[in-house]
Design a protein around this motif. Structure first.
Motif, PDB file in Angstrom:
ATOM      1  N   THR A 194      31.004  20.333  28.947  1.00  0.00           N
ATOM      2  CA  THR A 194      32.014  19.830  28.684  1.00  0.00           C
ATOM      3  C   THR A 194      32.903  20.291  27.461  1.00  0.00           C
ATOM      4  N   ASN A 195      34.234  20.180  27.803  1.00  0.00           N
ATOM      5  CA  ASN A 195      34.874  20.817  26.696  1.00  0.00           C
ATOM      6  C   ASN A 195      36.248  20.165  26.264  1.00  0.00           C
ATOM      7  N   ARG A 196      36.455  20.331  24.943  1.00  0.00           N
ATOM      8  CA  ARG A 196      37.868  19.726  24.477  1.00  0.00           C
ATOM      9  C   ARG A 196      38.722  20.834  23.967  1.00  0.00           C
ATOM     10  N   PHE A 197      40.127  20.603  23.755  1.00  0.00           N
ATOM     11  CA  PHE A 197      40.931  21.559  23.662  1.00  0.00           C
ATOM     12  C   PHE A 197      40.636  22.415  22.434  1.00  0.00           C
ATOM     13  N   SER A 198      40.345  21.781  21.267  1.00  0.00           N
ATOM     14  CA  SER A 198      40.199  22.655  20.278  1.00  0.00           C
ATOM     15  C   SER A 198      38.871  23.547  20.181  1.00  0.00           C
ATOM     16  N   LEU A 199      37.967  23.012  21.126  1.00  0.00           N
ATOM     17  CA  LEU A 199      36.793  23.938  21.201  1.00  0.00           C
ATOM     18  C   LEU A 199      36.774  24.878  22.005  1.00  0.00           C
ATOM     19  N   ILE A 200      37.736  24.762  23.119  1.00  0.00           N
ATOM     20  CA  ILE A 200      38.176  25.889  23.803  1.00  0.00           C
ATOM     21  C   ILE A 200      38.682  27.031  23.145  1.00  0.00           C
ATOM     22  N   LEU A 246      45.789  25.826  30.846  1.00  0.00           N
ATOM     23  CA  LEU A 246      45.097  24.714  31.115  1.00  0.00           C
ATOM     24  C   LEU A 246      45.807  23.960  32.173  1.00  0.00           C
ATOM     25  N   LYS A 247      47.025  23.939  31.812  1.00  0.00           N
ATOM     26  CA  LYS A 247      47.947  23.145  32.940  1.00  0.00           C
ATOM     27  C   LYS A 247      48.107  24.064  34.003  1.00  0.00           C
ATOM     28  N   ASP A 248      48.222  25.206  33.995  1.00  0.00           N
ATOM     29  CA  ASP A 248      48.266  26.210  35.282  1.00  0.00           C
ATOM     30  C   ASP A 248      46.828  25.939  36.218  1.00  0.00           C
ATOM     31  N   LEU A 249      45.633  25.852  35.357  1.00  0.00           N
ATOM     32  CA  LEU A 249      44.225  25.794  35.994  1.00  0.00           C
ATOM     33  C   LEU A 249      44.377  24.296  36.563  1.00  0.00           C
ATOM     34  N   GLU A 250      44.920  23.496  35.812  1.00  0.00           N
ATOM     35  CA  GLU A 250      44.927  21.895  36.656  1.00  0.00           C
ATOM     36  C   GLU A 250      45.654  21.855  37.485  1.00  0.00           C
ATOM     37  N   ILE A 251      46.863  22.579  37.808  1.00  0.00           N
ATOM     38  CA  ILE A 251      47.805  22.494  38.820  1.00  0.00           C
ATOM     39  C   ILE A 251      47.112  23.364  40.011  1.00  0.00           C
ATOM     40  N   SER A 252      46.351  24.351  39.851  1.00  0.00           N
ATOM     41  CA  SER A 252      45.619  25.117  40.749  1.00  0.00           C
ATOM     42  C   SER A 252      44.458  24.153  41.280  1.00  0.00           C
ATOM     43  N   ASN A 253      44.067  23.211  40.745  1.00  0.00           N
ATOM     44  CA  ASN A 253      42.959  22.272  40.928  1.00  0.00           C
ATOM     45  C   ASN A 253      41.629  22.903  40.788  1.00  0.00           C
ATOM     46  N   LEU A 254      41.608  23.845  39.669  1.00  0.00           N
ATOM     47  CA  LEU A 254      40.601  24.390  39.349  1.00  0.00           C
ATOM     48  C   LEU A 254      39.753  23.498  38.338  1.00  0.00           C
ATOM     49  N   LYS A 301      41.170  16.972  33.773  1.00  0.00           N
ATOM     50  CA  LYS A 301      40.832  16.628  32.330  1.00  0.00           C
ATOM     51  C   LYS A 301      40.634  15.050  32.456  1.00  0.00           C
ATOM     52  N   GLU A 302      39.798  14.581  31.464  1.00  0.00           N
ATOM     53  CA  GLU A 302      39.674  13.326  31.110  1.00  0.00           C
ATOM     54  C   GLU A 302      40.005  12.998  29.844  1.00  0.00           C
ATOM     55  N   ILE A 303      41.149  11.883  29.463  1.00  0.00           N
ATOM     56  CA  ILE A 303      41.470  11.507  28.167  1.00  0.00           C
ATOM     57  C   ILE A 303      40.770  10.339  27.604  1.00  0.00           C
ATOM     58  N   LEU A 304      39.919  10.786  26.717  1.00  0.00           N
ATOM     59  CA  LEU A 304      39.297   9.707  25.995  1.00  0.00           C
ATOM     60  C   LEU A 304      39.916   8.858  25.289  1.00  0.00           C
ATOM     61  N   VAL A 323      43.529  11.315  19.994  1.00  0.00           N
ATOM     62  CA  VAL A 323      43.449  11.487  21.271  1.00  0.00           C
ATOM     63  C   VAL A 323      42.402  12.664  21.323  1.00  0.00           C
ATOM     64  N   ARG A 324      41.450  12.459  22.281  1.00  0.00           N
ATOM     65  CA  ARG A 324      40.601  13.586  22.578  1.00  0.00           C
ATOM     66  C   ARG A 324      40.430  13.746  23.945  1.00  0.00           C
ATOM     67  N   VAL A 325      40.394  15.090  24.580  1.00  0.00           N
ATOM     68  CA  VAL A 325      40.433  15.102  26.079  1.00  0.00           C
ATOM     69  C   VAL A 325      39.311  16.242  26.390  1.00  0.00           C
ATOM     70  N   ASN A 326      38.630  15.784  27.565  1.00  0.00           N
ATOM     71  CA  ASN A 326      37.626  16.609  28.076  1.00  0.00           C
ATOM     72  C   ASN A 326      37.969  17.409  29.499  1.00  0.00           C
ATOM     73  N   TYR A 327      37.716  18.646  29.598  1.00  0.00           N
ATOM     74  CA  TYR A 327      38.034  19.311  30.686  1.00  0.00           C
ATOM     75  C   TYR A 327      36.980  19.493  31.424  1.00  0.00           C
ATOM     76  N   TYR A 328      36.979  19.625  32.764  1.00  0.00           N
ATOM     77  CA  TYR A 328      35.788  19.617  33.704  1.00  0.00           C
ATOM     78  C   TYR A 328      36.093  20.670  34.703  1.00  0.00           C
ATOM     79  N   LEU A 329      35.418  21.256  35.361  1.00  0.00           N
ATOM     80  CA  LEU A 329      35.487  22.146  36.266  1.00  0.00           C
ATOM     81  C   LEU A 329      35.776  21.304  37.595  1.00  0.00           C
ATOM     82  N   THR A 330      36.506  21.523  38.803  1.00  0.00           N
ATOM     83  CA  THR A 330      36.418  20.903  39.934  1.00  0.00           C
ATOM     84  C   THR A 330      35.355  21.571  40.916  1.00  0.00           C
TER      85      THR A 330
END
Lengths: 123, 123
Positions: free
Chosen positions: B44-50, B67-75, B78-81, B86-93
DNA sequence: CAGAATCCCTTGGGATACTG
DNA sequence: CAGTATCCCAAGGGATTCTG
């Protein structure tokens, strides 16, 4: 594993693994390169035939550049046929052929996940 | 098979098959996208870690866009904690996870054919 | 036929500064 | 922390023309 450790691990991944993925992508990310490789795989090809199969939507200049790039990348080679006017045949190298299954996998992947926008995307 | 026929066949290939390869490549050909996907796959990853794992060589602006492109591509998703800051986690679909073996294949391919410039390349 | 030369334009990505 | 806004620049690719 502490956070620092995981970050260091990730740095290893970046340095040792991920860069190579980009190396590969750089070779095939040209606007027409993957298409050219796939078409050449089907049969021996000449410049004008490749252009025709791309529906003539690529300019001579661009096609020449992409072919040269692929040649420099060692994905294709060409054979200049004797006679006039000049004719040229393009072939895939072993390296190029080895890429085909991967391109095919990308094709299948696209087909399988084409426009799936469901909540079940996250497992 | 006459030449016209083979050209027509190739046109079919172009229209039905090759375009999809480019669709896939378009999604991952961003300067950092494949790297981001591979890293996110590890944990699991957050913006700053990536950003850190990319050695801080990517700007905030660019990382945000990729990241937005990847999200739009459905790859990825993200989950906003909750909480502040604010912290955000990114997951693969699932779609994104399905891409990992292909990226791995590209990695292996690069490694295997790295700088082979021999006459034996043509088989 | 198979390209190279030239010119132009769009796009992607970097740097920096700002915000909720 | 996780972005967005603005500005800028280099590179990729298209159109056209020319050549061996």
């Amino acid at each position: 594993m502490r956070k620092e450790d995981s970050t260091n691990l990730a740095n290893q991944l970046f340095l040792h693994k991920s860069c190579k993925v980009n190396e590969a992508l750089d070779l095939i990310s040209g606007r027409w390169k993957a298409l050219i490789l796939i078409y050449i795989s089907e049969e021996t090809n000449r410049f004008s035939l490749i252009k025709a199969v791309l529906d003539n939507k690529i300019s001579d200049q661009t096609l020449g550049r992409q072919l040269k790039d692929l040649e420099i990348s060692n994905l294709i080679e060409k054979e200049i046929l004797p006679g006039f006017p000049v004719r040229v045949n393009y072939y895939l190298t072993k390296k190029g052929k080895a890429l085909l299954p991967i391109l095919d996998a990308l094709d299948k992947w696209t087909e399988q996940y084409h426009e799936t926008k469901l909540s079940s995307d996250l497992e």
